[in-house]
Each structure stands twice: as C-alpha cells, then as structure tokens.
Design an enzyme around this catalytic site. Structure first.
Site, PDB file in Angstrom:
ATOM      1  N   ASP A  91      50.105 -17.371  81.312  1.00  9.66           N
ATOM      2  CA  ASP A  91      48.830 -17.065  80.884  1.00  9.66           C
ATOM      3  C   ASP A  91      48.058 -16.288  82.195  1.00  9.66           C
ATOM      4  OD1 ASP A  91      45.939 -16.797  80.169  1.00  9.66           O
ATOM      5  OD2 ASP A  91      46.370 -18.678  78.911  1.00  9.66           O
ATOM      6  N   TYR A 135      38.071 -10.104  79.434  1.00  5.15           N
ATOM      7  CA  TYR A 135      36.556 -10.238  79.852  1.00  5.15           C
ATOM      8  C   TYR A 135      36.152 -10.918  81.157  1.00  5.15           C
ATOM      9  CZ  TYR A 135      37.760 -14.684  77.244  1.00  5.15           C
ATOM     10  OH  TYR A 135      38.269 -15.862  76.894  1.00  5.15           O
ATOM     11  N   LYS A 136      37.400 -11.457  81.883  1.00  6.75           N
ATOM     12  CA  LYS A 136      36.986 -12.239  83.101  1.00  6.75           C
ATOM     13  C   LYS A 136      37.134 -11.244  84.267  1.00  6.75           C
ATOM     14  CE  LYS A 136      38.505 -16.615  81.167  1.00  6.75           C
ATOM     15  NZ  LYS A 136      39.417 -17.402  80.713  1.00  6.75           N
ATOM     16  N   ARG A 168      32.329 -24.121  90.039  1.00  3.65           N
ATOM     17  CA  ARG A 168      33.458 -23.067  90.655  1.00  3.65           C
ATOM     18  C   ARG A 168      32.765 -21.853  90.852  1.00  3.65           C
ATOM     19  NH1 ARG A 168      36.978 -21.575  85.211  1.00  3.65           N
ATOM     20  NH2 ARG A 168      35.049 -20.910  84.437  1.00  3.65           N
ATOM     21  N   PHE A 223      44.564 -24.435  80.800  1.00  2.00           N
ATOM     22  CA  PHE A 223      43.540 -24.295  80.094  1.00  2.00           C
ATOM     23  C   PHE A 223      43.751 -25.130  78.540  1.00  2.00           C
ATOM     24  CE2 PHE A 223      40.497 -21.933  77.599  1.00  2.00           C
ATOM     25  CZ  PHE A 223      39.393 -21.714  78.470  1.00  2.00           C
TER      26      PHE A 223
HETATM   27  C1  LIG Z   1      39.738 -17.644  79.624  1.00  2.00           C
HETATM   28  C2  LIG Z   1      41.040 -18.277  79.191  1.00  2.00           C
HETATM   29  C3  LIG Z   1      41.500 -18.363  77.724  1.00  2.00           C
HETATM   30  C4  LIG Z   1      40.705 -18.006  76.622  1.00  2.00           C
HETATM   31  O1  LIG Z   1      41.220 -17.646  75.325  1.00  2.00           O
HETATM   32  P1  LIG Z   1      40.426 -17.147  74.251  1.00  2.00           P
HETATM   33  O2  LIG Z   1      41.440 -16.884  73.318  1.00  2.00           O
HETATM   34  O3  LIG Z   1      40.285 -15.459  74.644  1.00  2.00           O
HETATM   35  O4  LIG Z   1      39.246 -17.739  74.140  1.00  2.00           O
HETATM   36  C5  LIG Z   1      42.656 -18.731  77.606  1.00  2.00           C
HETATM   37  N1  LIG Z   1      43.597 -19.015  78.574  1.00  2.00           N
HETATM   38  C6  LIG Z   1      43.001 -19.265  79.944  1.00  2.00           C
HETATM   39  C7  LIG Z   1      43.917 -19.808  80.950  1.00  2.00           C
HETATM   40  C8  LIG Z   1      41.901 -18.835  80.289  1.00  2.00           C
HETATM   41  O5  LIG Z   1      41.428 -19.035  81.277  1.00  2.00           O
END
Ligand SMILES: *Cc1c(COP(=O)(O)O)cnc(C)c1O
Length: 428
Positions: free
Chosen positions: A209, A234-235, A388, A130
């Site tokens: 992560d 939040y996911k 997705r 990401f």
């Molecule tokens: C959604 C996601 C994030 C989000 O990071 P935020 O700091 O909450 O915006 C980070 N890493 C991965 C792999 C994600 O899927």
C-alpha cells in the site's frame, strides 16, 4: 541545552533561499495567507492548474461537448493518468490502472492473490497498517469461508517493525503479505526490496500500500521486485478529495490473476455489449465501471508537478526538512514532554513526522483554531497521542516548519491548549 547552535527564523529563511524547489510553491492555490498547512499527507493542496482544468472540463467537456467528449479524451483518460502514476512509482504504464478507491483496489488484488495461492492459509500484515487494509483482509477471509488466519507482525516500540519479526511470521503456509510501505501514523518505511525477497523465499505474494509513500519517497516497484501495489492519489499526489486510486500488478502476474468483480470496463470490448464477459488483456481487467471523469482529470496537474520536480529532488528536500523538524523538536519540544513517534533514521521513514504528547489532541486544536492573530497551523491528530506533521516539499517551507514548532512550544509552555475542548470532530 544539548546543542550549542540553535536555529532561528533567519536560519530557516536562508534554507528557503537555497532551496531549488522553492518556486514550485507558486503552482499551488494559496488563498489563505496566514495558513501553515502541514497536512498534505492527508489531503494535498490544490494545484492552480487543476482549478483551471476543472473549470474547462465542466464548462466545455461536460457542459458543451457532452457525450461527444467520451471519444474526444475521456475514454483514454484512465490510461493517460495511469501512465503518469507508473512513472512516479517505478512501473511500466501497462502495469498500472487508475480506478476506484484504495480499499476497493486492495480488495480486488487481495482476493485475486488468495485465489491464486490456493492451499496456503495465512495472510500477513503488521500492527502499524492502516485500518482499512486490515478490514479488507478480514472481509476477504470471510468471503473465502473463514479458512484463513490473519497474522500481524508486532512492533516492539509502536513505531517500526523489525525485519526479523516480519520474517518470523511469514511461513510456508503464507499466501499473501500486505504492508504499507510507509506507515500512516509513525512514517516507518520498510526496505521494499528486502521485504520482497523474504516474502518470495517463502513462496508468498506481496501487495504494497503506497498511500503514504507515492509522491513522498522515490519508488521503484519493478526494480525492487514487487508483485502488486495499491495507493491513493489525494495525499502527496495532490489529486483532490476522494480522487480515484490506482493499482499495480507486475506484468508477470497479469495472466495468472483474476478480478473478483467483472464489470464492463474490465471487458475486452465493452462497446460490443456482448452477453459473455471476456476479461481485457493485462491490467485492464481490474477496471470495473465508468471512471469518475472529473475527479480522474483532476489528478493530472499534480502528477505533472511531481514529474517536473523529480522524485529524487523531492526526497532530498523532504529528508532535509524532516531532519530540520526533528532537530528543532529535539531542542524545543522533547524537553517539555514530547516524544518522537517516528523513526529518527531518515532511511527508515517517509515524509511525515509524528510527535507524541499526552495532550496531542488539544495542542492540535490550539494550532488549528488560534484565539488571537497567530497563523492557523494545520497538522493532524492520530489517536491516542500523535501530532502528525506532513512535509510536502513542493509547497512546505523551512520557515513554516520553524514557526510551527515554535508555536507548539508556546502552546505547551503557556498551557494555551487548556482553552481547547476535548470534543473530537467527525474527521481528525
Ligand atoms: C489513506 C490511506 C488509505 C485510504 O483508503 P481509501 O479507500 O482511499 O479511503 C488506505 N490505505 C492507507 C495506507 C492509507 O494511508
């Protein structure tokens, strides 16, 4: 046709009838009857209990009790939520802190790991990671005076990374490896234990992560020998937009690592108001400032639902549902120009499926904004060509998956997407 048996809606409904997690859907707020929501991997649905809890938190805890609530629950809330997250990710409760955002938590742990591994000059990630993870690592490198190099393991198919390629890139000079356990676009999933072993053989540390993994696949951080992890709530954990993230540090590293940001919530005795910072023992030193209480409180009901269902059962249904989706796509969509952007081996993927098509963006628009009274179908688009489809077993039904795939087929065959604009909104 490749397969003799082609499932229909009745078949999908019969799978729903046999589903032992079926009733969990009733615990979510579903105000829009005509909505098929397939984006729970980006923002999970609202649990009904969360609605009620927030109402009470606002009216009673904040509105009525005011500052008294700090001693009536708020001060202990991060620990209470962290303990439940620990249960979901396979850690001990004193190894997890719920605070800040994923990006900030990654920064804290990456900074701490690179500081500890003085003399080692390589940081490893992969090309599927990401973007925020890569940006955070670039910022850590910048703050250490640009002495480190960021090396990214390649992906030959754009979907997965081979362990061989990963191993090639981790050398004896590697301080830290940062990987998403489940890749955000393709859903490729690493074998966590094997990766931990190869990272440790080179003397490096690893941060996982878990943003697209927690709540989607069973996790056993301690059993798998992980060092550190971060993730959002939040996911798949259904904590609500921007709800605080978490970090995990294996107990064996607690005394070795230092937080780059020393705030009063990471102090051993914040309410002594002493001039000199003394880090809290254990995981506590990675907290920084006052927690966002309302957003933090909102995480708990979602976690309770996951714990009640059990990650093994959630995974079993997710595996069935992603297999069902892939089977349908193979029959109805691959022949009309789609390609799979996801590993076809269930063991190598998380709980979402990416389908690639040159018109992916406009197909998504046609799903989200139907011109007639078709159901609204919400997946998401990830550039350049991925649709997705998030499978969230606590509320996704087999019938929804069937209807969504058939609707995609209809949109492409009927060229319905051609009525949609190519204009991209701010958030996709
Ligand atoms: C959604 C996601 C994030 C989000 O990071 P935020 O700091 O909450 O915006 C980070 N890493 C991965 C792999 C994600 O899927």
């Amino acid at each position: 046709m490749k397969n003799i048996f082609l499932p229909d809606l009745d078949f999908a409904l019969s799978l729903d009838n046999q589903d032992s997690l079926r009733d969990f859907r009733n615990h979510f707020y579903l105000p829009e009857k005509n909505l098929i929501y397939l984006d729970g991997n980006s923002l999970g649905r609202l649990p009904i209990a969360t609605r009620e809890l927030l109402q009470r938190s606002v009216d009673f805890e904040w509105g009525q009790r005011l500052i008294r609530t700090w001693n009536e629950g708020w001060f202990d809330l991060p620990g209470k939520i962290s303990a439940k997250i620990a249960q979901v990710i396979g850690a001990e409760e004193d190894e997890v802190a719920c605070c800040d955002s994923t990006s900030i938590n990654l920064y804290k742990l990456a900074w701490a790991a690179v500081s500890l591994q003085k003399g080692r000059k390589r940081i490893v990630s992969d090309v599927l990671n990401f973007p925020t993870d890569l940006y955070v690592l670039q910022s850590v490198i910048n703050q250490f005076g640009n002495q480190h190099e960021l090396a990214l393991a390649p992906s030959t198919d754009g979907i997965s990374v081979s362990l061989h390629d990963l191993e090639q890139i981790i050398n004896e000079d590697t301080a830290l490896v940062v990987l998403s356990h489940v890749a955000f676009k393709s859903a490729f999933r690493y074998d966590m234990q094997l990766v931990n072993e190869l990272v440790h053989r080179k003397g490096a540390l690893i941060i996982w992560d878990l943003s697209h993994a927690a709540g989607a696949v069973p996790l056993a951080l301690n059993t798998a020998g992980a060092d550190m992890a971060v993730g959002c709530t939040y996911k798949y954990l259904n904590g609500g937009p921007g709800s605080p993230a978490y970090l995990y540090v294996n107990r064996k590293l607690h005394e070795k690592l230092t937080s780059p940001v020393w705030g009063w919530f990471g102090d051993a005795r914040p309410f002594d108001f002493d001039h000199q910072y003394v880090p809290a023992a254990g995981i506590g030193k990675f907290m920084i400032g006052t927690p966002p209480i309302l957003s933090l409180a909102a995480i708990e009901p979602g976690l309770d639902l996951i714990i009640a269902a059990g990650m093994e059962r959630i995974r079993e249904k997710s595996r069935l549902q992603t297999e069902f989706l892939i089977f349908l796509a193979d029959n109805f969509l691959i022949p009309i120009g789609f390609a799979f952007g996801t590993p076809l081996d269930a063991d190598a993927r998380g709980s979402h499926v990416s389908l690639q098509h040159p018109e992916a963006f406009r197909i998504c628009q046609a799903l989200i904004n139907p011109m007639d009274n078709h159901p609204v179908i919400i997946p998401d688009f990830r550039a350049p060509d991925n649709i997705r489809i998030g499978i969230t077993p606590l509320y996704t039904s087999f019938a929804e998956i069937y209807l969504a795939i058939k609707r995609v087929e209809e949109i492409v065959k009927g060229e319905i997407f051609k009525n949609c604009s190519e204009q991209r909104p701010a958030v996709t």
